[in-house]
Design a protein around this motif. Sequence first.
Motif, PDB file in Angstrom:
ATOM      1  N   ASN A   1       0.786  -1.299   0.059  1.00 41.15           N
ATOM      2  CA  ASN A   1      -0.037  -0.114   0.031  1.00 41.15           C
ATOM      3  C   ASN A   1       0.960   1.151  -0.019  1.00 41.15           C
ATOM      4  O   ASN A   1       1.968   1.322   0.554  1.00 41.15           O
ATOM      5  N   ILE A   2       0.193   2.518  -0.551  1.00 44.87           N
ATOM      6  CA  ILE A   2       0.858   3.511  -0.354  1.00 44.87           C
ATOM      7  C   ILE A   2       0.870   3.948   1.163  1.00 44.87           C
ATOM      8  O   ILE A   2      -0.254   3.978   1.877  1.00 44.87           O
ATOM      9  N   PRO A   3       2.328   4.304   1.753  1.00 42.68           N
ATOM     10  CA  PRO A   3       1.964   4.307   3.530  1.00 42.68           C
ATOM     11  C   PRO A   3       1.011   5.404   3.749  1.00 42.68           C
ATOM     12  O   PRO A   3       0.866   6.490   3.099  1.00 42.68           O
ATOM     13  N   SER A   4       0.458   5.229   4.854  1.00 38.76           N
ATOM     14  CA  SER A   4      -0.382   6.288   5.471  1.00 38.76           C
ATOM     15  C   SER A   4       0.373   6.988   6.536  1.00 38.76           C
ATOM     16  O   SER A   4       1.158   6.473   7.458  1.00 38.76           O
ATOM     17  N   ILE A   5       0.385   8.346   6.575  1.00 43.17           N
ATOM     18  CA  ILE A   5       1.230   9.162   7.457  1.00 43.17           C
ATOM     19  C   ILE A   5       0.092  10.361   7.888  1.00 43.17           C
ATOM     20  O   ILE A   5      -0.777  10.666   7.518  1.00 43.17           O
ATOM     21  N   ASP A   6       0.633  10.872   9.116  1.00 46.64           N
ATOM     22  CA  ASP A   6       0.211  11.907   9.661  1.00 46.64           C
ATOM     23  C   ASP A   6       0.706  13.255   9.405  1.00 46.64           C
ATOM     24  O   ASP A   6       1.899  13.617   9.894  1.00 46.64           O
ATOM     25  N   ILE A   7       0.268  14.021   8.321  1.00 47.90           N
ATOM     26  CA  ILE A   7       1.221  15.336   7.869  1.00 47.90           C
ATOM     27  C   ILE A   7       0.660  16.477   8.705  1.00 47.90           C
ATOM     28  O   ILE A   7       1.291  17.607   8.764  1.00 47.90           O
ATOM     29  N   SER A   8      -0.212  16.462   9.687  1.00 43.68           N
ATOM     30  CA  SER A   8      -0.600  17.323  10.461  1.00 43.68           C
ATOM     31  C   SER A   8       0.421  17.946  11.434  1.00 43.68           C
ATOM     32  O   SER A   8       0.360  18.638  11.971  1.00 43.68           O
ATOM     33  N   THR A   9       1.271  16.876  11.757  1.00 43.83           N
ATOM     34  CA  THR A   9       2.444  17.228  12.883  1.00 43.83           C
ATOM     35  C   THR A   9       3.463  17.813  12.150  1.00 43.83           C
ATOM     36  O   THR A   9       4.527  18.398  12.781  1.00 43.83           O
ATOM     37  N   ILE A  10       3.381  18.150  10.666  1.00 44.23           N
ATOM     38  CA  ILE A  10       4.712  18.684   9.915  1.00 44.23           C
ATOM     39  C   ILE A  10       4.250  20.084   9.732  1.00 44.23           C
ATOM     40  O   ILE A  10       3.293  20.340   9.219  1.00 44.23           O
TER      41      ILE A  10
ATOM     42  N   GLU B   1      -6.070   1.641  -0.992  1.00 43.24           N
ATOM     43  CA  GLU B   1      -6.886   2.694  -1.644  1.00 43.24           C
ATOM     44  C   GLU B   1      -5.924   3.859  -1.600  1.00 43.24           C
ATOM     45  O   GLU B   1      -4.831   3.783  -0.761  1.00 43.24           O
ATOM     46  N   LEU B   2      -6.209   4.966  -2.255  1.00 44.43           N
ATOM     47  CA  LEU B   2      -5.402   6.285  -1.834  1.00 44.43           C
ATOM     48  C   LEU B   2      -5.453   6.608  -0.562  1.00 44.43           C
ATOM     49  O   LEU B   2      -6.822   6.653   0.281  1.00 44.43           O
ATOM     50  N   PRO B   3      -4.360   6.802   0.058  1.00 46.80           N
ATOM     51  CA  PRO B   3      -4.440   7.287   1.676  1.00 46.80           C
ATOM     52  C   PRO B   3      -5.141   8.658   1.649  1.00 46.80           C
ATOM     53  O   PRO B   3      -4.754   9.571   0.725  1.00 46.80           O
TER      54      PRO B   3
ATOM     55  N   LYS C   1      -7.751   0.564  -5.707  1.00 42.49           N
ATOM     56  CA  LYS C   1      -9.185   0.153  -5.824  1.00 42.49           C
ATOM     57  C   LYS C   1      -9.889   1.354  -4.995  1.00 42.49           C
ATOM     58  O   LYS C   1      -9.510   2.226  -4.408  1.00 42.49           O
ATOM     59  N   GLY C   2     -11.347   1.167  -5.206  1.00 42.05           N
ATOM     60  CA  GLY C   2     -12.243   1.882  -4.295  1.00 42.05           C
ATOM     61  C   GLY C   2     -12.589   3.226  -5.184  1.00 42.05           C
ATOM     62  O   GLY C   2     -12.502   3.075  -6.462  1.00 42.05           O
ATOM     63  N   LEU C   3     -13.613   3.944  -4.612  1.00 39.44           N
ATOM     64  CA  LEU C   3     -13.996   4.992  -5.427  1.00 39.44           C
ATOM     65  C   LEU C   3     -13.099   6.141  -5.684  1.00 39.44           C
ATOM     66  O   LEU C   3     -12.041   6.220  -4.900  1.00 39.44           O
ATOM     67  N   ILE C   4     -13.090   6.952  -6.554  1.00 40.86           N
ATOM     68  CA  ILE C   4     -12.356   8.286  -6.763  1.00 40.86           C
ATOM     69  C   ILE C   4     -12.569   9.322  -5.604  1.00 40.86           C
ATOM     70  O   ILE C   4     -14.047   9.577  -5.444  1.00 40.86           O
TER      71      ILE C   4
END
Length: 1040
Positions: A584-593, A611-613, A633-636
């Motif tokens: 998968n495309i890694p899931s990260i938290d950019i709110s801390t950046i 899916e797109l993170p 996969k999944g919806l856009i």
Amino acid sequence: MEAKSFWVLVTTLVFIIRGWRQTEGCLEQERTALVQLKSFFNYPLYLNDGVDVKGSNCCQWEGVECNIISGRVISLNLNYARGSTSYGYLNVSLFLPFEELKSLYLCGNKIAGFVDNKVSLLSAFNNLEELRLCNNYFNDSILSSEKVQPMMNLEVLYLYDNLLNNNDLTYLKGLSSLKSLDIRRNQLEGSIEIRESLDSLSNLEKLDISKNEVKEFLKIATLDYVFTVGTTSLIPLLETFSSIKTLSLRNNYFNDTFSTQDQLHVSSKIEGLVLDRSSLNNNIFQSIGVLDSLKFLSLRGCGLSGTLPAQGWCDLQKLELLDLSENALEGTLPSCASTALANLTLLRSIFLSRNLFEVPSIFISFANHSHLKVLFGSQNKLVKEPTIQTWVPKFQLNAFHLSNCKTKELHIEIPKFLYYQNDLSVVDLSYNNFGGKIPFWLLENNTRMDEFLIKGNSFMSHLNLPFHPSPNTSVVDISDNKIQGPIPANICSIFPQLFGLNLSGNFLQGNIPPCLGNLNTRELLLDLSHNQLSGGIPEMLAQSDSLRFLRLSNNHLSGKITPTIFRSSLLELLYLDGNNFDGNIPSIDISTIPWYSLKDVDLSNKNLSGELPKWVWNVSNLKALAVSNNQLKGLIPMELCYLDSLNILDLSKNNFSGPIPSCFNAQSIKHLHLRKIRLSGTLTNAFFNCSSLVTLDLSENQLTGEIPYWIGTLSALSVLLLKANYFIGEIPIEICKLYSLSIIDISQNKLSGLIPSCLSHLTLEPNDEKSSTKTYKEEFLGTIKGANYFGISEIEWSTLKRAEFDEYLFIENQMQEKVVYTTKRASYTYKGNILKYMSGIDLSCNRLTGEIPTDIGNLSEILSLNLSHNNLTGHIPSTFSKLKQIESLDLSHNNLIGRIPTQLTELYTLAVFNVSYNNLSGSIPSSKAQFGTFDESSYVENPFLCGPPLNKNCSDLDSPSTAAPNTSNNEEECGLMDKYVFWVTFFVSYVIVLLVIVLILYINPYWRQAWFSFVEHCIKTCQYFIEDNLLRFPIFKRSG
């Protein structure tokens, strides 16, 4: 007629009434203001006609002029209108009522300044075009920037006979409309540098600065783009500006050039002459020597050609900079060079790029130039140096450019004089097909080397780095060579200050050195793409605080993408496409950046899934996102619609599903690729009024419904790809409003109706936007800065504005816009300049009917036209002969009739021609030009088509087939062959009908019995008719 007369009468009356009102007097508020001005301008002859009479016509007063229509005051002449012997201050607010005032004369009134009462000159003189303040007592207070600068309409300004000084000239910058400026008899003195002050005065035609204590008027005069109509002579112009030091005359067109030395009588004070891209010829060299004070001479792009003449150079003993770039000068330097240019030993910078000189042999002419620091010879003819000729230069260069030179040699050695250089800071040997080992000895000999650029050559072997560190090197570009083996692990210790490394386009193997993430540099730009590197992304590199640009595309990297790479606060451009990453495309938290800089992400052509993170649609600065050719996969996600900066979105070839989000109407998106992702439903209003959209690719989905009318609102659209869907209905005529459209593919749908003739209105012109993906571009200045480094003056530096002095490293997004289009019986991927110039229309595999519009022949720029597999009828338009650029024309699998127009043999660019499976007749046009290359497959299944390459001879009746049919000629349309076809078709149809009737009667007994009864009934009816009618005549009666 009566109504028309009535309105004419009304209009006349209104005009009369309006004019009658004006004759009664000027506006009362302006009359009142003039009365108030009288207290200041108290000379009896001015403003003295009926000033005390209310309602009097002030337009008739002395010094007042009014607009004859509006009655407003447009001019006030108050020159010498003040009788006082003392200096006074004028209240600006008194001029506020004069809203249409164009001219104001206030000379000779002993005005020391303005009392503004919080009213600026802008509000008081908003429309003023002429202002005369001469012969007063003004100093710098009258020219404060907040008062004068906004007066953008001012064209004439007289300030002579005042107390202005040198500093006051800076206040003139904002007067961009100024045409005439008079500042004579002020307190200007000494040396005046007004280049910056007057740079913005592009419309200035007249300048008077006389009667000041000016010892030196202009150090630099810039007259670029001024003399463009060819009516100005260069020689008188040089004489006019003979007292200045530097004269810039870029982009002008003179009606003469230097001719003989006798014609030129110019003072020797000119030290710098810039004639870049002005019209000149080689005669300038013969008389250039009269300018014996020249220190720098720039003749870049002046259309000079041939060899350099032998005269004129010997007197330029003070010349320090010479630029002959971007001309067509050729050969070696003339014989005079050894005695002329070779004697110009003060030369520090020589620019010979973009000519036809023979390099590096021409450089021997400068062997004795000990002051030479900069030598540029790029884009010339590269010749092999003689093996026996060696020369040792007296100069030590700081910068040497020799790139993009033409050579017939497969591999050639770099110039030998470089072996004697030890002070180089910049060397560029790119794109010359140099061979052998990488010349790292240049780094060892030149310890100050900052930028080492040798890309696009044929250097081979391994990446054998220098033995000793090169601490000053910041940029290394060895891309597009033939380097093999691993990247040395000690690369970081050899180049500790590296901030730009490009090793792309080689055959490097092994892992990425982790130390690259630990370089002692503020920013790191790293390009290792198009190699054979393996392994993963080193964690140390992913954690780098200086990584700003990372391109690892098209390698053999594998494993999962480390999440750390997406957490970098400095990283802006990330390209990992064309590898073997999975998961998968890694899931990260950019709110801390605190500040997330990511702008471009390309993760295409991998095995990524899931899916797109969610963090993706929170990247507000994101300009480009490409994840095509994966298994996502999944919806856009609807959230993608709210990325206001997004220019490029490519989700093609994934497992997405569902409808297109209706919010896709962002004004920023330019290239949208949603090809082959199982989209369903209708288009609704998904892209309504999306005026920025250039490319729309919805091919190979399951979209239904009609092509919506709002397609005409996509004003910037250049590429429309709707291939292989389930669209129905007619082709909307709104598509013809898209004048930028050059590629249309709506094939393999269920469209019906006629081909819109308005398609001929499309220009199909090349479009930069179609292939451009430049969402991001930034330049990084190397360590070379300032004029002193090259030993040139600041005046030369600022006047020449020479980009070559500074070494820039450009980074920009590396995504290439790609469009898949079928032509010439195959699908091709177009990109770059090829996409820019590509044009085509594909309407094949639909249910279109009717004739082919003859206006389609007006698409003279089209390269590909496919109308095959439809139900088109009629003739092939002879206007197709005007498609002079066409390369592929497919009209197969239709119901076309008639002959193939012989005019089509004039299509000399035609590579593929297919009219098979139609009802064409007559002989095939003669096998000349491109038609000699088409085989039988281009014509098969046309029963009445004959002649080579078909194995079917034409009868004598077909001999006129050499003449092209005229689609407007009814006789030709109803020719003999067409009648023959009709009778054959009728006979076959008749036989088939009879056989069908017999078969039905044989199978169905009831119908058979009914048929025989019907026949018997008909026979009896005929019998009774004959007996009752014909037998009554005597001829049929039996004799008794």
